[in-house]
Motif scaffolding. Structure first.
Motif, PDB file in Angstrom:
ATOM      1  N   THR A 222     -76.156 -67.134  29.950  1.00  0.00           N
ATOM      2  CA  THR A 222     -76.875 -66.733  31.160  1.00  0.00           C
ATOM      3  C   THR A 222     -78.260 -66.235  30.759  1.00  0.00           C
ATOM      4  OG1 THR A 222     -74.759 -65.911  31.987  1.00  0.00           O
ATOM      5  CG2 THR A 222     -76.718 -65.233  33.206  1.00  0.00           C
ATOM      6  N   LEU A 223     -79.269 -66.609  31.526  1.00  0.00           N
ATOM      7  CA  LEU A 223     -80.628 -66.171  31.209  1.00  0.00           C
ATOM      8  C   LEU A 223     -80.934 -64.838  31.889  1.00  0.00           C
ATOM      9  CD1 LEU A 223     -83.203 -67.371  29.720  1.00  0.00           C
ATOM     10  CD2 LEU A 223     -84.039 -67.853  32.014  1.00  0.00           C
TER      11      LEU A 223
ATOM     12  N   PHE B  27     -72.826 -53.648  24.735  1.00  0.00           N
ATOM     13  CA  PHE B  27     -71.896 -54.423  25.561  1.00  0.00           C
ATOM     14  C   PHE B  27     -71.268 -55.587  24.785  1.00  0.00           C
ATOM     15  CE2 PHE B  27     -74.239 -52.248  28.910  1.00  0.00           C
ATOM     16  CZ  PHE B  27     -73.203 -51.874  29.757  1.00  0.00           C
TER      17      PHE B  27
ATOM     18  N   TYR C 229     -81.484 -65.238  26.324  1.00  0.00           N
ATOM     19  CA  TYR C 229     -80.353 -66.108  26.675  1.00  0.00           C
ATOM     20  C   TYR C 229     -79.096 -65.469  26.095  1.00  0.00           C
ATOM     21  CZ  TYR C 229     -77.670 -70.356  27.549  1.00  0.00           C
ATOM     22  OH  TYR C 229     -76.731 -71.264  28.005  1.00  0.00           O
TER      23      TYR C 229
ATOM     24  N   THR D  52     -72.861 -65.154  27.406  1.00  0.00           N
ATOM     25  CA  THR D  52     -71.789 -64.542  28.209  1.00  0.00           C
ATOM     26  C   THR D  52     -71.932 -64.904  29.674  1.00  0.00           C
ATOM     27  OG1 THR D  52     -70.751 -62.443  28.847  1.00  0.00           O
ATOM     28  CG2 THR D  52     -73.130 -62.427  28.614  1.00  0.00           C
ATOM     29  N   ASN D  53     -70.823 -64.746  30.390  1.00  0.00           N
ATOM     30  CA  ASN D  53     -70.862 -64.893  31.848  1.00  0.00           C
ATOM     31  C   ASN D  53     -70.806 -63.507  32.487  1.00  0.00           C
ATOM     32  OD1 ASN D  53     -70.741 -65.974  34.402  1.00  0.00           O
ATOM     33  ND2 ASN D  53     -68.590 -66.528  34.314  1.00  0.00           N
ATOM     34  N   ASN D  54     -70.666 -62.488  31.664  1.00  0.00           N
ATOM     35  CA  ASN D  54     -70.445 -61.138  32.178  1.00  0.00           C
ATOM     36  C   ASN D  54     -71.723 -60.308  32.051  1.00  0.00           C
ATOM     37  OD1 ASN D  54     -69.405 -58.741  33.004  1.00  0.00           O
ATOM     38  ND2 ASN D  54     -68.072 -58.449  31.222  1.00  0.00           N
ATOM     39  N   VAL D  55     -72.645 -60.500  32.992  1.00  0.00           N
ATOM     40  CA  VAL D  55     -73.941 -59.812  32.886  1.00  0.00           C
ATOM     41  C   VAL D  55     -74.076 -58.633  33.843  1.00  0.00           C
ATOM     42  CG1 VAL D  55     -75.334 -61.669  31.939  1.00  0.00           C
ATOM     43  CG2 VAL D  55     -74.931 -61.597  34.382  1.00  0.00           C
ATOM     44  N   ILE D  56     -73.106 -58.462  34.738  1.00  0.00           N
ATOM     45  CA  ILE D  56     -73.247 -57.412  35.764  1.00  0.00           C
ATOM     46  C   ILE D  56     -73.405 -56.016  35.142  1.00  0.00           C
ATOM     47  CG2 ILE D  56     -72.179 -56.270  37.759  1.00  0.00           C
ATOM     48  CD1 ILE D  56     -70.883 -58.923  38.478  1.00  0.00           C
ATOM     49  N   PRO D  57     -72.494 -55.574  34.262  1.00  0.00           N
ATOM     50  CA  PRO D  57     -72.637 -54.212  33.727  1.00  0.00           C
ATOM     51  C   PRO D  57     -73.935 -54.027  32.941  1.00  0.00           C
ATOM     52  CG  PRO D  57     -70.759 -55.347  32.699  1.00  0.00           C
ATOM     53  CD  PRO D  57     -71.262 -56.246  33.766  1.00  0.00           C
TER      54      PRO D  57
ATOM     55  N   LYS E 277     -76.839 -55.641  33.444  1.00  0.00           N
ATOM     56  CA  LYS E 277     -77.950 -55.567  34.397  1.00  0.00           C
ATOM     57  C   LYS E 277     -78.007 -54.175  35.037  1.00  0.00           C
ATOM     58  CE  LYS E 277     -78.666 -60.307  36.054  1.00  0.00           C
ATOM     59  NZ  LYS E 277     -78.488 -61.188  37.215  1.00  0.00           N
ATOM     60  N   LYS E 278     -76.835 -53.653  35.409  1.00  0.00           N
ATOM     61  CA  LYS E 278     -76.788 -52.329  36.037  1.00  0.00           C
ATOM     62  C   LYS E 278     -77.361 -51.280  35.104  1.00  0.00           C
ATOM     63  CE  LYS E 278     -73.019 -52.712  39.317  1.00  0.00           C
ATOM     64  NZ  LYS E 278     -71.585 -52.642  39.488  1.00  0.00           N
TER      65      LYS E 278
ATOM     66  N   PRO F 233     -86.474 -64.788  38.853  1.00  0.00           N
ATOM     67  CA  PRO F 233     -86.839 -66.010  38.137  1.00  0.00           C
ATOM     68  C   PRO F 233     -87.758 -66.920  38.940  1.00  0.00           C
ATOM     69  CG  PRO F 233     -84.462 -65.684  38.126  1.00  0.00           C
ATOM     70  CD  PRO F 233     -85.049 -64.633  39.008  1.00  0.00           C
TER      71      PRO F 233
ATOM     72  N   ASP G 179     -66.071 -62.673  26.113  1.00  0.00           N
ATOM     73  CA  ASP G 179     -65.965 -62.837  27.566  1.00  0.00           C
ATOM     74  C   ASP G 179     -64.509 -62.945  28.027  1.00  0.00           C
ATOM     75  OD1 ASP G 179     -68.561 -62.785  28.319  1.00  0.00           O
ATOM     76  OD2 ASP G 179     -68.712 -64.876  28.926  1.00  0.00           O
TER      77      ASP G 179
ATOM     78  N   PHE H 203     -63.967 -66.582  31.202  1.00  0.00           N
ATOM     79  CA  PHE H 203     -62.759 -65.956  31.806  1.00  0.00           C
ATOM     80  C   PHE H 203     -61.665 -66.979  32.126  1.00  0.00           C
ATOM     81  CE2 PHE H 203     -66.278 -63.636  34.497  1.00  0.00           C
ATOM     82  CZ  PHE H 203     -66.908 -63.195  33.355  1.00  0.00           C
TER      83      PHE H 203
ATOM     84  N   PHE I 160     -80.762 -70.964  34.480  1.00  0.00           N
ATOM     85  CA  PHE I 160     -80.715 -69.537  34.808  1.00  0.00           C
ATOM     86  C   PHE I 160     -79.307 -68.963  34.706  1.00  0.00           C
ATOM     87  CE2 PHE I 160     -84.088 -71.636  37.074  1.00  0.00           C
ATOM     88  CZ  PHE I 160     -85.182 -70.857  36.764  1.00  0.00           C
ATOM     89  N   ALA I 161     -78.335 -69.780  35.021  1.00  0.00           N
ATOM     90  CA  ALA I 161     -76.979 -69.236  35.169  1.00  0.00           C
ATOM     91  C   ALA I 161     -75.991 -69.843  34.182  1.00  0.00           C
ATOM     92  CB  ALA I 161     -76.493 -69.484  36.589  1.00  0.00           C
ATOM     93  N   PHE I 162     -74.946 -69.131  33.958  1.00  0.00           N
ATOM     94  CA  PHE I 162     -73.828 -69.566  33.137  1.00  0.00           C
ATOM     95  C   PHE I 162     -73.211 -70.826  33.752  1.00  0.00           C
ATOM     96  CE2 PHE I 162     -69.483 -69.387  31.593  1.00  0.00           C
ATOM     97  CZ  PHE I 162     -69.634 -68.953  30.296  1.00  0.00           C
TER      98      PHE I 162
END
Lengths: 212, 325
Positions: free
Chosen positions: A138-139, A161, A184, A187-192, A194-195, A207, B84, B136, B192-194
């Protein structure tokens, strides 16, 4: 990264007496665009590209008429082409290719003997590797003040993290004394993350506003 | 009137991840609550999970991969193959229950007991490749469903629609050489996204060329772009392919309140998307449709989104009866 890692080692080459119809066949069959021309000692003395061949062979000829073209490699090749050492870097190759508007470089040793070939395609593969985009990720875009140690703080949070980084790019921002950093993250887990960055006062860039 | 199926099982919540992980059991309770509190449960055919036979998992995944996943769970490892992919002792069994539940749902559809169904399962599946757990996902639920339909029920042409905000790299990878499965995905742009795949120029490989279609959407483009691409890419794609059944990878993570993405879809747009999918199923697939949960992480929005999703499926069945009368 060194050219040795990026080059194609198994190179198909020709000699000066090779007829261009034959050279054309070799290129089509192997899906390549460059043929180094070697002398009997395996030294690079020329380069034939698909463009050289197209220029020497009018497109509207029939197959039979093409067979009658008796040009040889020596008639159309670029003599003493630009070459590069296997210990040169990818950056060297990029600049050389850009400056001289060429599509590929024979890789040679100190005696000018052929060791490989590096083409724009090989360099693209290296770039995909450098950008890390061959792996799922994820960017993340961030605006940072242009001060020493800014990136370290970000990297520390990412490490906290347990996220790996595929690549980090730094670019100028429209405001003075600021830099935009694209990371870059593998991971797909960027929420924590970013917070946490927002709590720390960092600006995540939109973007679209950046690209448009 | 045939009911809409609803696969749900509290045991799907046994797969646990850490507090920093978005793919958590509470997602499923939120979905269930949304459906239950709207009074929809009596209108649904309730289906429970059941352990899938390994032979069906093996139609998609390598035996060694399955074994490694099982071992990692039974040895109480915290992650599998990547940080992940967080797991617990029950993750393997939960994944088997999810696949088995989906298989049971398919049987009910093919035996004409239900028209369509929503499978609220965990863990999700569309990122999982043949021998790789990604994002996941461990078993590719929807890919196994497609293989099961082909082998057990002799279905030839299967359409998969994936509107999770992330591209279903696993599903695409598994079927990219297969002309009998048409995979369509609309998702946030891979730059931009996974997971960084699903570009516009990925059309499938070899014999499967033309049977993969991707609509990447730039961040922030929201409802209007989604509606445009669904009309111009998805609908004509399925008109050409004419699937005998439609499987849907349902993700609610493109929603404007979901922090997982920047697409900014409205609640209303999710309903509109589902209505378009139902229209395709009605036209070409004898209304047969199985929706399988992938992502969607905003606990505040999931109840409403799931409720709408299921109501559309129920109401379409009702409308069809009305039309006949």
């Amino acid at each position: 990264m060194f050219i040795k890692k990026a080059m194609t080692s198994k190179v198909i080459s020709i000699d000066i007496e090779t007829e261009i119809i034959k050279a054309h066949e070799i290129m089509t069959k192997n899906n390549i665009r460059h043929l180094p021309v070697l002398d009997k000692d395996n030294k690079v003395i020329g380069m034939v590209t698909d463009r050289d061949i197209r220029s020497a062979m009018p497109f509207n000829l029939s197959k039979k008429e093409k067979q009658n073209i008796k040009f040889k490699a020596k008639d159309i090749m670029t003599e003493n082409p630009y070459t590069i050492s296997s210990l040169a870097t990818i950056q060297d190759a990029l600049l050389l290719i850009q400056k001289n508007k060429i599509g590929g470089l024979p890789v040679v040793d100190e005696n000018n003997k052929l060791k490989g070939i590096v083409s724009v395609r090989d360099l693209l593969s290296s770039f995909i590797n450098v950008l890390g985009i061959g792996e799922p990720g994820t960017l993340l875009g961030l605006v940072l003040e242009e001060k020493i140690g800014q990136l370290k703080k970000i990297v520390d949070v990412i490490t906290e993290f347990k996220i790996s980084m595929g690549s980090v790019l730094v670019a100028r921002y429209q405001e003075e004394n600021k830099r935009v950093v694209f990371i870059y993250l593998l991971t797909n887990n960027v929420i924590p993350l970013k917070k946490k960055l927002k709590v720390m006062g960092y600006t995540l860039i939109d973007p679209i506003s950046w690209y448009i | 009137m045939k009911k809409t199926g609803f696969l749900f099982d509290k045991r799907f919540m046994l797969h646990k991840t850490s507090s920093f992980h978005p793919e958590i059991p509470k997602r499923l309770s939120a979905i269930y609550q949304g459906i239950e509190q709207s009074g929809l449960i009596p209108e649904l055919f309730l289906i429970k999970g059941e352990k899938a036979e390994l032979k069906w998992i093996e139609t998609v995944h390598d035996k060694n991969y399955i074994k490694n996943f099982k071992d990692a769970c039974f040895k109480s490892k915290e992650t599998f193959q990547s940080p992940d992919n967080q797991i617990c002792t029950d993750s393997y069994e939960t994944a088997l229950l999810a696949v088995g539940g989906i298989i049971k749902t398919i049987d009910l559809i093919m035996q004409n007991n239900i028209n369509n169904a929503f499978c609220a399962v965990r863990p999700p599946g569309h990122h999982a490749e043949k021998a790789k757990a990604i994002g996941f996902c461990y078993f590719n639920n929807i890919a196994i469903a497609a293989k099961y339909l082909q082998i057990k029920w002799n279905i030839k042409n299967i359409g998969i629609i994936d509107f999770d905000v992330h591209h279903g790299n696993g599903t695409q990878n598994i079927f990219e050489r297969d002309p009998t499965v048409f995979y369509y995905s609309i998702h946030e742009h891979p730059s931009f996204a996974f997971p960084g795949t699903g570009r516009e120029f990925e059309y499938g490989e070899e014999k499967g060329y033309g049977f993969t279609l991707n609509s990447p959407v730039l961040p922030g483009q929201g409802d209007s772009k989604y509606m445009e691409l669904i009309k111009n890419d998805m609908v004509p794609g399925f008109e050409r392919f004419k699937p005998e059944i439609i499987l849907v990878s349902t993700g609610f993570d493109a929603h404007m309140d979901d922090e997982m993405s920047d697409i900014m879809l409205s609640t209303k747009c999710f309903s509109w998307i589902m209505e378009q999918i139902i229209k395709i199923a009605d036209k070409y697939s004898n209304s047969r449709l199985v929706s399988i949960l992938e992502g969607g992480y905003c606990l505040k929005r999931l109840p409403e989104l799931a409720k709408n999703h299921v109501s559309i499926m129920i109401n379409c069945a009702k409308d069809r009866i009305k039309d006949k009368v």
